[in-house]
Write a protein that holds these residues in place. Structure first.
Motif, PDB file in Angstrom:
ATOM      1  N   HIS A 202       0.814  -1.217   0.000  1.00  0.00           N
ATOM      2  CA  HIS A 202       0.000   0.000   0.000  1.00  0.00           C
ATOM      3  C   HIS A 202       0.855   1.279   0.000  1.00  0.00           C
ATOM      4  CE1 HIS A 202      -3.588   2.396   0.943  1.00  0.00           C
ATOM      5  NE2 HIS A 202      -2.867   3.018   1.864  1.00  0.00           N
TER       6      HIS A 202
ATOM      7  N   HIS B 268       1.209   4.543  -2.543  1.00  0.00           N
ATOM      8  CA  HIS B 268       1.193   5.985  -2.244  1.00  0.00           C
ATOM      9  C   HIS B 268       2.436   6.663  -2.799  1.00  0.00           C
ATOM     10  CE1 HIS B 268      -2.348   6.723   0.129  1.00  0.00           C
ATOM     11  NE2 HIS B 268      -2.067   5.806   1.025  1.00  0.00           N
TER      12      HIS B 268
ATOM     13  N   SER C 294       0.388   9.393   6.042  1.00  0.00           N
ATOM     14  CA  SER C 294      -0.983   8.878   5.932  1.00  0.00           C
ATOM     15  C   SER C 294      -1.561   8.706   7.325  1.00  0.00           C
ATOM     16  CB  SER C 294      -0.959   7.548   5.168  1.00  0.00           C
ATOM     17  OG  SER C 294      -0.346   6.574   5.964  1.00  0.00           O
TER      18      SER C 294
ATOM     19  N   ASP D 212      -6.492   7.160  -0.199  1.00  0.00           N
ATOM     20  CA  ASP D 212      -6.479   5.812  -0.767  1.00  0.00           C
ATOM     21  C   ASP D 212      -7.268   5.719  -2.083  1.00  0.00           C
ATOM     22  OD1 ASP D 212      -4.975   5.162   1.375  1.00  0.00           O
ATOM     23  OD2 ASP D 212      -6.533   4.056   2.446  1.00  0.00           O
TER      24      ASP D 212
HETATM   25 ZN    ZN Z   1      -3.262   4.959   2.433  1.00  0.00          ZN
END
Ligand code: ZN
Ligand code: KG4
Length: 379
Positions: A142, A146, A167, A337
């Motif tokens: 993840h 980003h 984040s 996201d």
């Molecule tokens: Zn995220």
């Protein structure tokens, strides 16, 4: 439900030819079209990325309304909602873009870090579709998603660079030599920046999700009324700590409440929001400047939900201009996201020859430095 649709017939990517060349070797790579699926937390994101044409479309469904009454993400409710939304969202994506599923060369899904039940939804759907469509699937980190999201913009940064990942779960400074070549320079020792925004917003009784709400109120706050500390800036190193700031906010808020007879005025809430935001922005900025100076970098990339913060974007941009360099960040909708960043990261890994078995697992914890470097020399 919040959905964004993007259609790009002639993406700037093909104009500059970025996707046709390996970011590491500069050699020509083959073309690939990838479906991306993101389900690590409270947003279901799907996207189609084409290495020649760029981002073909993406859609995000936010679970904000579901979690708002609990003041935070409820993992079981998150998983259930991903189950409900992922297939309709995928059907919508193919319908809106007019893309035939037969043209898909691979599927990328977020495998971690995140909530395990939520991750398993995307992993199971991604792997199953890949098996049914006879295409490869790839597990995407993840935070790598980003980190690479600014590559989807018309003027992407060139390697190497320093990245600030901010984040809800991470605050990290990373030296990025290429895709998969990550050296952690510093990180938060306690709360992430987004978490600090959210917790402080909760103290101020702002609706969930607190970060963007607090940022909105800070716009009308008086910057001179309160001054919050800038944690750890006078210590050497590139680590962060935000939990003390939240406690400072609590104490200041309680004092203000006493003085205002039990209830805070709207202006006081705005002033406290501004003081908190200024402290976080200053702290992040000071560490970023230190990181680019230490590594002799002229390029700073910022990504993750907090990088949508307008004051942070402006201040980091000004700071990098003063350093004789430049700052890069995704458009706001790709800071939080989304499936586009997963499709992009997965595409680069598939182009680099990543070949994974049919078995899969979700990785709630997954250090980014353990990722393999992408070598896109397969042709
Ligand atoms: Zn995220
Ligand atoms: O990247 P993200 O969507 O999810 C995670 O991977 O955690 O980041 C969400 C975080 C939340 O803490 C949210 O409050 C914060 O990003 N955030 C913001 C803003 N927009 C989102 N924080 C400050 N200012 C904003 N404009």
């Amino acid at each position: 439900m919040i959905s964004h649709w993007v259609k790009r017939a002639n993406s700037t990517h093909s104009a500059i030819g970025l996707q046709n060349y390996s970011p590491l070797t500069g050699k020509k790579t083959k073309k690939m079209r990838v479906l991306g699926i993101e389900t690590s937390c409270d947003e279901t994101g799907v996207a189609l990325f084409d290495s020649d044409q760029g981002l073909l479309g993406h859609a995000v469904h936010s679970q904000t309304e579901i979690h708002a009454e609990f003041g935070g993400v409820v993992p079981e409710l998150a998983s259930r909602d991903h189950v409900r939304k992922v297939l309709p969202l995928l059907r919508g994506l193919f319908h809106e873009t007019g893309i035939e599923r037969q043209t898909i060369d691979g599927i990328a899904y977020t495998a971690g870090p995140g909530l395990v039940g939520a991750l398993l939804v995307g992993a199971a759907v991604g792997r199953s579709l890949a098996w049914a469509w006879k295409v490869p699937a790839v597990a995407v980190h993840h935070m790598e998603g980003h980190l690479l999201a600014p590559m989807l913009e018309s003027e992407p940064p060139a390697f190497p660079f320093v990245a600030l990942l901010v984040s809800g779960g991470h605050t990290q400074l990373v030296h990025v030599a290429g895709i998969g070549c990550y050296q952690l320079l510093g990180e938060s020792l306690d709360d992430a920046a987004g978490e600090a925004f959210d917790k402080t917003a909760k103290l101020l009784d702002l609706p969930y999700p607190g970060g963007p709400e607090l940022a909105k109120l800070a716009e009308s706050g008086n910057p001179d009324r309160y001054h919050f500390p800038r944690p750890m800036v006078d210590r050497p190193g590139l680590d962060f700590s935000f939990s003390g700031l939240k406690t400072f906010a609590l104490n200041t808020l309680q004092d203000a409440k006493e003085r205002e007879g039990g209830n805070l005025s709207a202006q006081t809430v705005a002033d406290l929001s501004r003081a908190f935001e200024d402290a976080v922005v200053d702290t992040l900025l000071i560490k970023c400047r230190r990181a680019v100076r230490q590594t002799n970098s002229k390029t700073l990339v910022m990504a993750g939900g907090v990088s949508a913060n307008r004051r942070l974007r402006r201040r980091i941009g000004e700071m990098m201009a003063k350093e004789g360099g430049a700052a890069y960040y995704p458009r706001p909708e790709l800071c939080t996201d989304n499936g586009a960043m997963i499709a992009y990261a997965g595409c680069q890994r598939l182009l680099g020859g990543t070949d994974e078995p049919l078995s899969f697992s979700a990785r709630p914890r997954w250090p980014m430095e353990s990722l393999e470097a992408v070598s896109s020399e397969t042709n």
